[in-house]
Design an enzyme around this catalytic site. Structure first.
Site, PDB file in Angstrom:
ATOM      1  N   ASP A   1     -38.284 -13.162 -42.742  1.00  0.00           N
ATOM      2  CA  ASP A   1     -38.861 -13.206 -44.084  1.00  0.00           C
ATOM      3  C   ASP A   1     -38.166 -12.227 -45.032  1.00  0.00           C
ATOM      4  O   ASP A   1     -38.783 -11.335 -45.595  1.00  0.00           O
ATOM      5  CB  ASP A   1     -40.361 -12.907 -44.008  1.00  0.00           C
ATOM      6  CG  ASP A   1     -41.067 -13.130 -45.344  1.00  0.00           C
ATOM      7  OD1 ASP A   1     -40.675 -14.055 -46.078  1.00  0.00           O
ATOM      8  OD2 ASP A   1     -41.991 -12.360 -45.656  1.00  0.00           O
TER       9      ASP A   1
ATOM     10  N   GLU B   1     -40.535  -8.900 -33.400  1.00  0.00           N
ATOM     11  CA  GLU B   1     -41.362 -10.096 -33.268  1.00  0.00           C
ATOM     12  C   GLU B   1     -40.635 -11.257 -32.577  1.00  0.00           C
ATOM     13  O   GLU B   1     -40.637 -12.388 -33.062  1.00  0.00           O
ATOM     14  CB  GLU B   1     -41.903 -10.540 -34.630  1.00  0.00           C
ATOM     15  CG  GLU B   1     -42.818  -9.507 -35.283  1.00  0.00           C
ATOM     16  CD  GLU B   1     -43.398  -9.997 -36.599  1.00  0.00           C
ATOM     17  OE1 GLU B   1     -43.192 -11.174 -36.960  1.00  0.00           O
ATOM     18  OE2 GLU B   1     -44.064  -9.198 -37.274  1.00  0.00           O
TER      19      GLU B   1
ATOM     20  N   TYR C   1     -51.642  -8.499 -39.169  1.00  0.00           N
ATOM     21  CA  TYR C   1     -52.031  -8.709 -40.565  1.00  0.00           C
ATOM     22  C   TYR C   1     -53.404  -9.377 -40.618  1.00  0.00           C
ATOM     23  O   TYR C   1     -53.566 -10.466 -41.130  1.00  0.00           O
ATOM     24  CB  TYR C   1     -50.976  -9.566 -41.277  1.00  0.00           C
ATOM     25  CG  TYR C   1     -49.658  -8.845 -41.463  1.00  0.00           C
ATOM     26  CD1 TYR C   1     -49.434  -8.039 -42.567  1.00  0.00           C
ATOM     27  CD2 TYR C   1     -48.649  -8.953 -40.511  1.00  0.00           C
ATOM     28  CE1 TYR C   1     -48.233  -7.369 -42.730  1.00  0.00           C
ATOM     29  CE2 TYR C   1     -47.443  -8.293 -40.663  1.00  0.00           C
ATOM     30  CZ  TYR C   1     -47.243  -7.501 -41.776  1.00  0.00           C
ATOM     31  OH  TYR C   1     -46.048  -6.834 -41.940  1.00  0.00           O
TER      32      TYR C   1
ATOM     33  N   GLU D   1     -46.464  -2.477 -38.314  1.00  0.00           N
ATOM     34  CA  GLU D   1     -46.584  -3.178 -39.596  1.00  0.00           C
ATOM     35  C   GLU D   1     -48.058  -3.493 -39.841  1.00  0.00           C
ATOM     36  O   GLU D   1     -48.786  -3.846 -38.911  1.00  0.00           O
ATOM     37  CB  GLU D   1     -45.798  -4.502 -39.615  1.00  0.00           C
ATOM     38  CG  GLU D   1     -44.291  -4.374 -39.645  1.00  0.00           C
ATOM     39  CD  GLU D   1     -43.601  -5.738 -39.722  1.00  0.00           C
ATOM     40  OE1 GLU D   1     -44.249  -6.708 -40.175  1.00  0.00           O
ATOM     41  OE2 GLU D   1     -42.431  -5.826 -39.320  1.00  0.00           O
TER      42      GLU D   1
END
Length: 647
Positions: free
Chosen positions: A208, A452, A505, A541
């Site tokens: 991303d 990831e 997240y 994160e």
């Protein structure tokens, strides 16, 4: 000797013996520095540029564009180096271009460099994305696969063939990503003529951030004598009040050579010295390298000067190279991360090399601004997400005490074909290059081998077991991790890392808009990972997008208020778990950054606490209050550090 003293001696001997068992590389990659024996010529500025827009992107090779001035092959434009080429022009096709682009520059080389055959002339490219080939006066001198890391070639013999010619440097760079590159990607051809023009294809990526391309860091010419210091490796430790610096120097170009190694303090006073290519320097009343906000005199650096003398039947040679050295130790327990045997808590950020116009291009004003903002926040650390950053950034970290988790470009490993032997072989080479470049930075405390990955896939266990074992062999003195977001029960690589780094997240990608789930899900995340692996955890994160200036009460997604509440909800759980086994928190992200165009992104990722132009959102003040409170809770700070300091 007391029991703690015996343990300390054993620890020192263990560290030094482990280092002896490491796997050294054949050649070094010392950062180019001027000295009494070395000169440097920076080639930054305007280069001639041409994109190969032929259907197969291969015209430049078929017609040998490197054999003559690039302007003779067709239309060219100006292109700054260092910079990504994508945002420089008004051409949308160039912004999203995939394939080979060509750079060229003619350089006047000092006459003495050419006439004196006792001088090595080296061409160094700091970073080019991703596959590069280099010619000098039409002669191929180098090739390199992978972006983000430097490569170089000795070109003296080429430029001495015809002393009447200027030195014409041609660099071809290809940003195409495949399943074997780092990061990986695929090319998809669209062959339906009712929907797409002839030859239409797209680059699919699994990360991303924007796939910026070009020559992103400095291009240099530098010299060394024919006999020279090729590499230096230092490993540091301390016992009571005595610092220990074990060093190994690699020499090239001489069968025999004499060495003088001198360690100097900040006042250039000699504190220890030795002869020979290996040795241990003992420093009395040592000043340790401490992180920012952990000590009243953080980031203390010594200077190691290596002075080489050698001779052959034709001449004598002397080479001088100076290396900054920070004396510190790093250790990990099941619940703590220790720097100099003191618990260290990461309160910092994730970053990107990304800014307006220049893309990923190196830019000193931007770097200094970012470090001022880091210190204003009270951040003591960052992770080089998702690739190695410029060497100059790590040097800034060394000088200012900012701790670094140094990450390779292993982001987006999602396809099972990217776990094959070819991919693993390339990944191992990239880690070789990364450790070789960054091994001597005291600010670098941990290696991250991936971000990831699809670590639940069956091939992942062998892949990461091999990769992590290899990295530990390269550098036994630092812990190794990779960043995970997969289910703890199915992760194949986690058993082999030293620290668990978790991205999550909650209330954003999962249960969007439901802030009430954060305390439950985050607590369960920590309990599950620690319960299975009994290793310290970093929240590597977390965050939420916020469009600057967008407000709502009650908070809704994409507003500054929502970003604030997400951060505060995570912080409440951190405050409980950091008393147990959570050793750090790194916000995603330091600043907004560009991404590929898509329906989930409005001109980039907006999870920054600063805008892309480095202006604070409300979340920056939330983070600042927290980080300074965390720093002052340690009880080891002098009064003046209550308030932010500028550089």
């Amino acid at each position: 000797m007391s029991s703690p003293g015996v343990l300390a001696v054993l620890r020192v001997l263990c560290v030094l013996s482990l280092w002896d068992a490491a796997c050294p590389l054949d050649t070094g990659m010392l950062f180019p520095r001027e000295s009494s024996s070395r000169e440097l010529k920076e080639l930054n500025g305007l280069w001639v540029f041409r994109a190969d827009k032929s259907p197969d992107r291969n015209q430049g090779f078929q017609k040998a564009w490197y054999k003559s001035p690039l302007a003779e092959t067709g239309p060219v434009i100006d292109m700054p180096v260092p910079a990504s080429y994508n945002d420089i022009t008004q051409d949308p096709a160039l912004r999203d271009f995939i394939g080979w682009v060509w750079y060229e520059r003619e350089v006047m080389v000092p006459a003495r460099w050419i006439t004196d055959e006792g001088i090595r002339v080296v061409l160094r490219v700091g970073s080019a994305h991703y596959n590069s080939m280099v010619w000098v006066n039409g002669v191929k001198v180098a090739g390199h696969e992978g972006g983000h890391l430097p490569f170089e070639a000795e070109i003296g013999s080429v430029i001495r063939k015809d002393t009447t010619m200027p030195c014409r440097i041609t660099i071809a760079v290809n940003n195409t990503l495949t399943l074997q590159t780092l990061p990986p990607g695929t090319i998809q051809h669209m062959n339906d003529p009712t929907k797409y023009p002839a030859g239409f294809f797209v680059q699919n990526i699994y990360f991303d951030f924007f796939n910026y391309a070009g020559i992103h860091r400095s291009v240099l010419l530098y010299t060394t004598p024919k006999a020279y210091v090729d590499d230096i490796t230092v490993v540091t430790d301390f016992l009571d009040n005595t610092g220990l610096v074990k060093y190994e120097v690699s020499v090239q170009g001489a069968a025999t050579a004499s060495l003088k190694v001198t360690l100097m303090d900040k006042n250039r006073r000699c504190v220890a010295s030795s002869d020979g290519t290996t040795g241990v320097l003992k420093v009395k009343d040592v000043n340790l390298w401490w992180p920012y906000l952990m000590h009243e005199t953080p980031a203390y650096l010594y200077t190691m000067e290596v002075r080489l003398k050698a001779a052959d039947e034709r001449s004598t040679y002397e080479d001088v190279y100076s290396l900054p050295v920070g004396i510190r130790t790093v250790n990990v327990t099941s619940t703590q991360f220790l720097i100099n045997n003191k618990p260290f808590y990461f309160h910092g950020v994730n970053k990107h090399e990304d800014s307006d116009i220049r893309g990923k291009g190196f830019d000193w004003p931007l770097i200094v601004k970012d470090f001022n903002l880091l210190k204003w926040l009270g951040a003591n650390s960052f992770r080089t997400s998702h690739y190695p950053y410029a060497e100059e950034i790590l040097q800034m970290c060394d000088r200012h005490g900012i701790v670094v988790i140094d990450e390779c470009p292993g982001v987006g490993i999602k396809d099972i074909r990217s776990f094959g032997n070819a991919s693993l072989a390339h990944h191992l080479v990239v880690m070789d290059e990364l450790v070789r470049r960054d091994k001597n930075h005291p600010s670098v405390v941990m290696w991250s081998v991936a971000n990831e990955p699809a670590a639940e896939m069956p091939p992942a266990e062998f892949y990461f077991k091999t990769l992590i074992k290899h990295t530990k062999a390269l550098d036994p003195t630092r812990p190794v991790t990779y960043i995970t977001d997969s289910n703890y029960a199915r992760d194949k690589g986690a058993p082999y890392v030293d620290v668990i780094c978790v991205n999550s997240y909650f209330s954003w990608y999962h249960d969007p808009g439901h802030l009430e789930v954060i305390p439950i899900q985050l607590n369960n995340q920590f309990e599950s990972w620690y319960g299975k692996y009994q290793k310290p955890i970093i929240q590597s994160e977390y965050g939420a997008d916020a469009v600057p200036g967008l407000h709502s009460d009650p908070p809704v997604m994409f507003t500054e208020e929502y970003q604030n509440v997400v951060l505060q909800s995570y912080h409440d759980v951190f405050d409980h778990k950091r008393k147990q086994y959570v050793i750090g928190e790194l916000i995603w992200n330091f600043a907004d950054f560009m991404t590929v165009q898509g329906i989930t992104r409005v001109v980039g990722n907006k999870k920054g606490v600063f805008t892309r132009q480095r202006q604070p959102k409300a979340a920056a003040f939330v983070l600042k209050e927290r980080y300074w409170r965390l720093a002052n809770e340690t009880g080891r700070l002098p009064p003046w550090t209550k308030y932010p300091c500028s550089l």
